[in-house]
Structure formats: structure tokens, C-alpha cells
Write a protein that holds these residues in place. Structure first.
Motif, PDB file in Angstrom:
ATOM      1  N   VAL A  15       0.871  -1.176  -0.066  1.00 46.58           N
ATOM      2  CA  VAL A  15       0.019   0.016  -0.028  1.00 46.58           C
ATOM      3  C   VAL A  15       0.928   1.068  -0.131  1.00 46.58           C
ATOM      4  CG1 VAL A  15      -1.835  -1.133   1.269  1.00 46.58           C
ATOM      5  CG2 VAL A  15      -0.185  -0.061   2.378  1.00 46.58           C
ATOM      6  N   GLY A  16       0.156   2.256  -0.141  1.00 43.54           N
ATOM      7  CA  GLY A  16       0.780   3.626   0.262  1.00 43.54           C
ATOM      8  C   GLY A  16       2.029   3.761  -0.722  1.00 43.54           C
ATOM      9  N   ILE A  17       3.115   4.549  -0.579  1.00 44.92           N
ATOM     10  CA  ILE A  17       4.319   5.027  -1.313  1.00 44.92           C
ATOM     11  C   ILE A  17       4.987   3.703  -1.730  1.00 44.92           C
ATOM     12  CG2 ILE A  17       5.833   5.122   0.638  1.00 44.92           C
ATOM     13  CD1 ILE A  17       5.889   7.010  -2.372  1.00 44.92           C
ATOM     14  N   GLY A  18       4.848   2.558  -0.970  1.00 44.69           N
ATOM     15  CA  GLY A  18       5.520   1.389  -1.512  1.00 44.69           C
ATOM     16  C   GLY A  18       4.817   0.877  -2.915  1.00 44.69           C
ATOM     17  N   ARG A  19       3.301   1.003  -2.847  1.00 44.95           N
ATOM     18  CA  ARG A  19       2.736   0.695  -3.885  1.00 44.95           C
ATOM     19  C   ARG A  19       2.930   1.456  -5.113  1.00 44.95           C
ATOM     20  NH1 ARG A  19      -3.768  -0.568  -3.689  1.00 44.95           N
ATOM     21  NH2 ARG A  19      -2.943  -2.675  -3.292  1.00 44.95           N
ATOM     22  N   ALA A  20       2.919   2.793  -4.749  1.00 42.99           N
ATOM     23  CA  ALA A  20       3.517   3.632  -5.860  1.00 42.99           C
ATOM     24  C   ALA A  20       4.561   3.421  -6.526  1.00 42.99           C
ATOM     25  CB  ALA A  20       3.034   5.352  -5.186  1.00 42.99           C
ATOM     26  N   LEU A  21       5.603   3.284  -5.740  1.00 45.87           N
ATOM     27  CA  LEU A  21       7.122   3.009  -6.261  1.00 45.87           C
ATOM     28  C   LEU A  21       6.970   1.781  -6.993  1.00 45.87           C
ATOM     29  CD1 LEU A  21       8.932   3.927  -3.101  1.00 45.87           C
ATOM     30  CD2 LEU A  21       8.768   5.289  -5.334  1.00 45.87           C
ATOM     31  N   ALA A  22       6.545   0.663  -6.583  1.00 45.42           N
ATOM     32  CA  ALA A  22       6.317  -0.416  -7.389  1.00 45.42           C
ATOM     33  C   ALA A  22       5.443  -0.218  -8.561  1.00 45.42           C
ATOM     34  CB  ALA A  22       5.780  -1.537  -6.488  1.00 45.42           C
ATOM     35  N   ARG A  23       4.672   0.455  -8.725  1.00 44.48           N
ATOM     36  CA  ARG A  23       3.719   0.577  -9.971  1.00 44.48           C
ATOM     37  C   ARG A  23       4.749   1.510 -11.088  1.00 44.48           C
ATOM     38  NH1 ARG A  23      -2.403   2.062  -9.307  1.00 44.48           N
ATOM     39  NH2 ARG A  23      -2.378   1.716 -11.574  1.00 44.48           N
ATOM     40  N   GLY A 182       9.006  14.096   3.928  1.00 44.64           N
ATOM     41  CA  GLY A 182       8.212  14.416   5.065  1.00 44.64           C
ATOM     42  C   GLY A 182       6.945  13.559   5.075  1.00 44.64           C
ATOM     43  N   TRP A 183       5.853  14.080   5.398  1.00 48.79           N
ATOM     44  CA  TRP A 183       4.822  13.547   5.371  1.00 48.79           C
ATOM     45  C   TRP A 183       4.103  13.292   3.977  1.00 48.79           C
ATOM     46  CZ3 TRP A 183      -0.524  15.928   7.273  1.00 48.79           C
ATOM     47  CH2 TRP A 183      -1.542  14.945   7.431  1.00 48.79           C
ATOM     48  N   ILE A 184       3.884  11.919   3.623  1.00 47.53           N
ATOM     49  CA  ILE A 184       3.687  11.686   2.316  1.00 47.53           C
ATOM     50  C   ILE A 184       2.254  11.495   2.104  1.00 47.53           C
ATOM     51  CG2 ILE A 184       4.088  10.039   0.318  1.00 47.53           C
ATOM     52  CD1 ILE A 184       6.522   9.103   1.709  1.00 47.53           C
ATOM     53  N   ALA A 185       1.565  11.936   0.950  1.00 42.94           N
ATOM     54  CA  ALA A 185       0.277  11.900   0.501  1.00 42.94           C
ATOM     55  C   ALA A 185      -0.267  10.539   0.455  1.00 42.94           C
ATOM     56  CB  ALA A 185      -0.300  12.982  -0.601  1.00 42.94           C
ATOM     57  N   THR A 186      -0.286   9.703   1.352  1.00 44.84           N
ATOM     58  CA  THR A 186      -0.702   8.265   1.213  1.00 44.84           C
ATOM     59  C   THR A 186      -2.115   8.242   1.503  1.00 44.84           C
ATOM     60  OG1 THR A 186      -0.043   7.853   3.442  1.00 44.84           O
ATOM     61  CG2 THR A 186       1.548   7.384   1.774  1.00 44.84           C
ATOM     62  N   GLU A 187      -2.820   7.064   1.473  1.00 48.70           N
ATOM     63  CA  GLU A 187      -4.067   6.976   1.810  1.00 48.70           C
ATOM     64  C   GLU A 187      -4.287   7.048   3.174  1.00 48.70           C
ATOM     65  OE1 GLU A 187      -3.158   3.687  -1.309  1.00 48.70           O
ATOM     66  OE2 GLU A 187      -2.109   4.644   0.588  1.00 48.70           O
ATOM     67  N   ALA A 203      -4.211  24.270   9.752  1.00 42.47           N
ATOM     68  CA  ALA A 203      -2.690  24.369  10.130  1.00 42.47           C
ATOM     69  C   ALA A 203      -1.685  23.067   9.884  1.00 42.47           C
ATOM     70  CB  ALA A 203      -2.704  24.461  11.816  1.00 42.47           C
ATOM     71  N   ALA A 204      -2.240  22.218   9.549  1.00 48.78           N
ATOM     72  CA  ALA A 204      -1.362  20.843   8.800  1.00 48.78           C
ATOM     73  C   ALA A 204      -0.496  20.889   7.831  1.00 48.78           C
ATOM     74  CB  ALA A 204      -2.116  19.704   8.761  1.00 48.78           C
ATOM     75  N   PRO A 205       0.512  20.515   7.773  1.00 47.02           N
ATOM     76  CA  PRO A 205       1.425  20.858   6.433  1.00 47.02           C
ATOM     77  C   PRO A 205       0.614  19.848   5.268  1.00 47.02           C
ATOM     78  CG  PRO A 205       2.511  19.184   7.905  1.00 47.02           C
ATOM     79  CD  PRO A 205       1.295  19.510   8.728  1.00 47.02           C
ATOM     80  N   ILE A 206       1.177  20.323   3.957  1.00 43.48           N
ATOM     81  CA  ILE A 206       0.450  19.850   2.930  1.00 43.48           C
ATOM     82  C   ILE A 206       1.674  18.656   2.727  1.00 43.48           C
ATOM     83  CG2 ILE A 206       0.362  20.121   0.428  1.00 43.48           C
ATOM     84  CD1 ILE A 206       0.137  23.176   0.748  1.00 43.48           C
ATOM     85  N   PRO A 207       0.972  17.425   2.510  1.00 42.70           N
ATOM     86  CA  PRO A 207       1.858  16.173   2.367  1.00 42.70           C
ATOM     87  C   PRO A 207       2.499  16.226   0.974  1.00 42.70           C
ATOM     88  CG  PRO A 207      -0.227  15.586   3.146  1.00 42.70           C
ATOM     89  CD  PRO A 207      -0.506  17.134   2.604  1.00 42.70           C
ATOM     90  N   VAL A 208       3.745  15.350   0.950  1.00 41.48           N
ATOM     91  CA  VAL A 208       4.691  15.522  -0.424  1.00 41.48           C
ATOM     92  C   VAL A 208       3.769  14.396  -1.040  1.00 41.48           C
ATOM     93  CG1 VAL A 208       6.695  14.803  -1.175  1.00 41.48           C
ATOM     94  CG2 VAL A 208       6.267  15.668   0.917  1.00 41.48           C
ATOM     95  N   PRO A 209       3.377  14.787  -2.639  1.00 35.50           N
ATOM     96  CA  PRO A 209       2.718  13.915  -3.647  1.00 35.50           C
ATOM     97  C   PRO A 209       3.709  12.739  -3.800  1.00 35.50           C
ATOM     98  CG  PRO A 209       2.985  16.177  -4.319  1.00 35.50           C
ATOM     99  CD  PRO A 209       3.694  16.044  -3.056  1.00 35.50           C
TER     100      PRO A 209
END
Length: 239
Positions: A15-23, A182-187, A203-209
Motif C-alpha cells: 500500500v501507500g508509497i511502496g505500492r506507488a513506487l512498485a507501480r 516528510g509526510w507523504i500523501a498516502t491513503e 494548520a497541518a502541512p501539505i503532504p508530499v505527493p
């Protein structure tokens, strides 16, 4: 490195960034070994990539599982060229040091640091046999921040992973680089934002796409001059 026809292993790829990297690696022409403890979502990631991907159940804290993961790349696809050490996490899950028992905080060090070191060690020989390869370690800004962190063991492990990357740099047949997001824009990040009050969300930061992280990882793999390089991708303040 030209990615078409290469063989990649991505840990934590369910899931998440791992799935995005694999795809992304699959889209770039790599055969992909999807490694994760999550069998259902790991198999789904492989399905999304297509017939050039295979799911292998892997607990990266298990030396036997890591050995089987590397063997799967060689046996199924004929070699190994790319290793993405992405598995990790747990910095948000308590109890934390010093309240956690030693075995609990030590397990976070193993998950976030020593597993990547061992996977890299196991990948070196098949990478040399395959004509050379590239390792990219996915760390976290928790490892470079100077302020307090709720999970000191997680922050220490990520700091260690960053220094391992720069200290390793290159071995015969393999280059080692790292990305520090930083905080990644995962599910999960989307769910956390949705659960916040409007004031907290503002107030929260914008996650890294996730695509931005994937772009950097692919560039580090492709660039034959990149060795011991760290790319920091901090999240962004709003406003």
C-alpha cells in the motif's frame, strides 16, 4: 541505468508509497517483486502492475524471508538490478522509548534500519552477477529533524538509515542512495487529514505527493553517477 528489462524489488509495497513506487517501476519497464507482510494488498499491487510482477510474502525482519525475496527475483526474472528498501514505519504507534519494553523499541530499529542493511547485503551478489544495480533507501525527515520526536527509536533508526546510505555510497556492482520525505500523501495521510477539525487541517502541512517521491527514486536509480546521495523532500507549510 536503463530501466526497461531490469528487475526490481520493492519492500513494503502493498500500500501507500511502496505500492506507488512498485507501480512506477513497472511502468518504467521493470519486472517487479512486490514484497510485504500484507498478502491481500501485496497481491493486489502485483495485479495492478501486471504479468511482469509477482508478490512474495516478506517480513523484512526475517532473514529467511529476505533471502527468499532475493531468490524470487533471480529465479522468476533472471536477476536483480534495483532494490527499494521502503518497508518501515511504526513511529506513530506506541508505546515509545523509554516507556516501551526494550524488545518493542528494538523491533522498530530492526524494521526501520537493520532490515534495509540486511536486504542490501543479500542483494549485492546478485546485482554484481546481473551487471550492476542500484539501491534506494526510503528514510524520513524524522531522521534529520533536531526537535523532539514522539518515537525516539523511530527517529534514531531513520537517522541511522540516512547515515548508512551516505557511508555505503557504492560497492562493486551497486550504488546506494536515499530519499528522505516528510509526510507523504498516502491513503493514511488523507484519512488523517479528513479526521482533523477544520482548524487543525488548516494548520497541518501539505503532504508530499507520491509522484514526487517516485520521480526522485527513479532518477536516483537511473543516474549512474549517483552514489551516497540523499534527497530531502519536506512537506510544505500552508498559506
Amino acid at each position: 541505468m536503463e530501466l526497461t528489462g531490469k528487475v526490481a524489488v520493492v519492500t513494503g509495497a502493498a500500500v501507500g508509497i511502496g505500492r506507488a513506487l512498485a507501480r512506477r517501476l513497472g511502468a518504467e519497464g521493470c519486472a517487479v517483486v512486490v514484497a510485504d507482510v500484507d498478502a491481500e494488498n501485496g497481491a493486489r499491487t502485483a495485479e495492478l502492475i501486471g504479468p511482469t510482477a509477482v508478490f512474495v510474502p516478506v517480513d523484512v525482519r526475517s532473514d529467511g524471508d529476505l533471502s527468499a525475496m532475493v531468490a524470487a527475483a533471480v529465479d522468476r526474472f533472471g536477476g536483480l538490478h534495483v532494490l527499494i528498501n521502503n518497508a518501515g514505519g511504526g513511529g506513530h504507534i506506541g508505546p515509545h522509548f523509554p516507556d516501551a519494553p526494550a524488545a518493542v523499541w528494538a523491533a522498530k530499529l530492526e524494521l526501520n534500519l537493520t532490515s534495509a542493511m540486511r536486504a542490501t547485503q543479500l542483494a549485492l551478489a546478485p546485482m554484481r552477477t546481473s551487471g550492476g544495480g542500484a539501491v534506494v533507501n526510503v528514510a524520513s525527515v524524522a531522521g534529520v529533524d533536531a526537535e523532539a520526536h514522539r518515537s525516539p527509536e523511530y527517529a534514531a533508526a531513520k537517522a541511522g538509515l540516512i547515515r548508512f546510505t551516505t557511508a555505503a555510497g557504492t560497492w562493486p556492482g551497486a550504488r546506494v542512495n536515499g530519499v528522505v520525505p516528510g509526510w507523504i500523501a498516502t491513503e493514511r495521510a488523507a484519512a488523517e487529514l479528513a479526521a482533523m477539525t477544520p482548524a487543525a487541517r488548516a494548520a497541518a502541512p501539505i503532504p508530499v505527493p507520491m509522484d514526487e517521491v517516485a520521480d526522485v527514486v527513479v532518477e536516483l536509480v537511473r543516474d549512474d553517477a549517483a552514489a551516497g546521495r540523499i534527497v530531502v523532500l519536506p512537506d510544505r507549510a500552508r498559506g
